[in-house]
Scaffold this motif. Structure first.
Motif, mmCIF file in Angstrom:
data_model
loop_
_atom_site.group_PDB
_atom_site.id
_atom_site.type_symbol
_atom_site.label_atom_id
_atom_site.label_comp_id
_atom_site.label_asym_id
_atom_site.label_seq_id
_atom_site.Cartn_x
_atom_site.Cartn_y
_atom_site.Cartn_z
ATOM 1 N N ASN A 2 0.679 -1.197 0.065
ATOM 2 C CA ASN A 2 0.084 -0.031 0.094
ATOM 3 C C ASN A 2 0.801 1.147 -0.082
ATOM 4 O O ASN A 2 0.606 2.116 0.989
ATOM 5 N N SER A 3 1.697 1.342 -0.959
ATOM 6 C CA SER A 3 2.782 2.447 -1.132
ATOM 7 C C SER A 3 2.474 3.259 -2.237
ATOM 8 O O SER A 3 3.237 3.981 -2.788
ATOM 9 N N ASP B 58 12.641 0.873 1.262
ATOM 10 C CA ASP B 58 11.250 0.607 1.380
ATOM 11 C C ASP B 58 10.503 1.426 0.249
ATOM 12 O O ASP B 58 11.012 2.388 -0.368
ATOM 13 N N GLY B 59 9.372 1.128 0.059
ATOM 14 C CA GLY B 59 8.366 1.806 -0.881
ATOM 15 C C GLY B 59 8.179 3.333 -0.681
ATOM 16 O O GLY B 59 7.764 3.900 -1.593
ATOM 17 N N ASP B 60 8.125 3.593 0.528
ATOM 18 C CA ASP B 60 8.003 5.174 0.876
ATOM 19 C C ASP B 60 9.494 5.982 1.028
ATOM 20 O O ASP B 60 9.383 6.997 1.527
ATOM 21 N N ASP B 61 10.416 5.280 0.331
ATOM 22 C CA ASP B 61 11.927 5.858 0.652
ATOM 23 C C ASP B 61 12.601 6.256 -0.851
ATOM 24 O O ASP B 61 11.773 6.024 -1.903
ATOM 25 N N TYR B 62 13.386 6.950 -1.015
ATOM 26 C CA TYR B 62 13.974 7.051 -2.255
ATOM 27 C C TYR B 62 15.451 7.586 -2.091
ATOM 28 O O TYR B 62 15.983 7.829 -0.913
ATOM 29 N N LEU B 63 16.326 7.404 -3.263
ATOM 30 C CA LEU B 63 17.702 7.708 -3.149
ATOM 31 C C LEU B 63 17.757 8.995 -3.469
ATOM 32 O O LEU B 63 17.260 9.502 -4.593
ATOM 33 N N PRO B 64 18.802 9.794 -2.496
ATOM 34 C CA PRO B 64 19.031 11.211 -3.058
ATOM 35 C C PRO B 64 20.027 10.854 -4.396
ATOM 36 O O PRO B 64 20.556 9.988 -4.614
ATOM 37 N N GLU B 65 20.095 12.117 -4.976
ATOM 38 C CA GLU B 65 20.968 11.980 -6.402
ATOM 39 C C GLU B 65 22.374 11.679 -6.125
ATOM 40 O O GLU B 65 22.797 12.191 -4.840
ATOM 41 N N ASP B 66 22.844 10.948 -6.876
ATOM 42 C CA ASP B 66 24.353 10.518 -6.671
ATOM 43 C C ASP B 66 24.709 9.578 -5.541
ATOM 44 O O ASP B 66 25.857 9.243 -5.423
ATOM 45 N N ALA B 67 23.724 9.171 -4.750
ATOM 46 C CA ALA B 67 23.839 8.142 -3.707
ATOM 47 C C ALA B 67 24.212 6.999 -4.203
ATOM 48 O O ALA B 67 25.126 6.288 -3.650
ATOM 49 N N HIS C 289 8.226 7.511 -6.873
ATOM 50 C CA HIS C 289 9.267 8.564 -6.279
ATOM 51 C C HIS C 289 10.387 7.306 -6.209
ATOM 52 O O HIS C 289 11.487 7.621 -6.448
ATOM 53 N N ALA C 290 9.936 6.435 -5.312
ATOM 54 C CA ALA C 290 11.206 5.270 -5.109
ATOM 55 C C ALA C 290 11.878 4.641 -6.180
ATOM 56 O O ALA C 290 12.938 4.758 -6.407
ATOM 57 N N ILE C 291 10.942 4.369 -7.189
ATOM 58 C CA ILE C 291 11.374 3.547 -8.317
ATOM 59 C C ILE C 291 12.258 4.660 -9.163
ATOM 60 O O ILE C 291 13.373 4.492 -9.790
ATOM 61 N N GLU C 292 11.766 5.972 -9.262
ATOM 62 C CA GLU C 292 12.206 7.049 -10.222
ATOM 63 C C GLU C 292 13.772 7.047 -9.733
ATOM 64 O O GLU C 292 14.466 7.958 -10.499
ATOM 65 N N SER C 293 13.793 7.186 -8.253
ATOM 66 C CA SER C 293 15.233 7.765 -7.620
ATOM 67 C C SER C 293 16.264 6.600 -8.117
ATOM 68 O O SER C 293 17.445 6.857 -7.918
ATOM 69 N N ILE C 294 15.833 5.229 -8.550
ATOM 70 C CA ILE C 294 16.836 4.379 -8.832
ATOM 71 C C ILE C 294 17.118 4.381 -10.192
ATOM 72 O O ILE C 294 18.211 3.847 -10.730
#
Length: 108
Positions: A12-13, A88-97, A19-24
């Motif tokens: 249920n994310s 997690d589904g409600d997380d994301y990676l910052p740019e260049d991480a 956003h999580a997927i787009e960050s990867i």
């Protein structure tokens, strides 16, 4: 072989998953994204299917709701990368991480 496998439990994310997927996605061709749909009852399944349909790096595993631990374990057992990263589904990676983490892992 992929150099990083991302294991993403999804329950249920719908408000965060894109956003999580787009960050990867900028991580390049050597990234594998394993999304474990843990019995979501919202539109999370439709969102992840849309992404998987347009990007072969994304693998979806659907199962009944059993909790985040078993979802992560399922992702671990499926991963083919040199490294595994849980997001997690409600997380994301910052740019260049991704690049920074990989370089640290290689050097240390």
């Amino acid at each position: 072989m992929k150099y990083i496998s991302f294991a993403i439990p999804c329950y249920n994310s719908q408000d965060y998953m894109a956003h999580a997927i787009e960050s990867i996605l900028p991580g390049g061709e050597d990234v594998e994204i394993i999304i474990v749909n843990d019995g979501s009852t919202d539109s999370s399944g439709l969102i992840i299917e849309k992404y998987a349909g347009s990007d072969e790096r994304i693998v979806i595993i659907s199962k009944e709701n059993e909790g985040v631990f078993l979802s992560r374990l399922k992702g671990w057992n499926t991963a083919q990368g040199e490294y595994i990263f849980y997001l997690d589904g409600d997380d994301y990676l910052p740019e260049d991480a991704l690049e920074k983490l990989y370089n640290i892992a290689q050097n240390d």
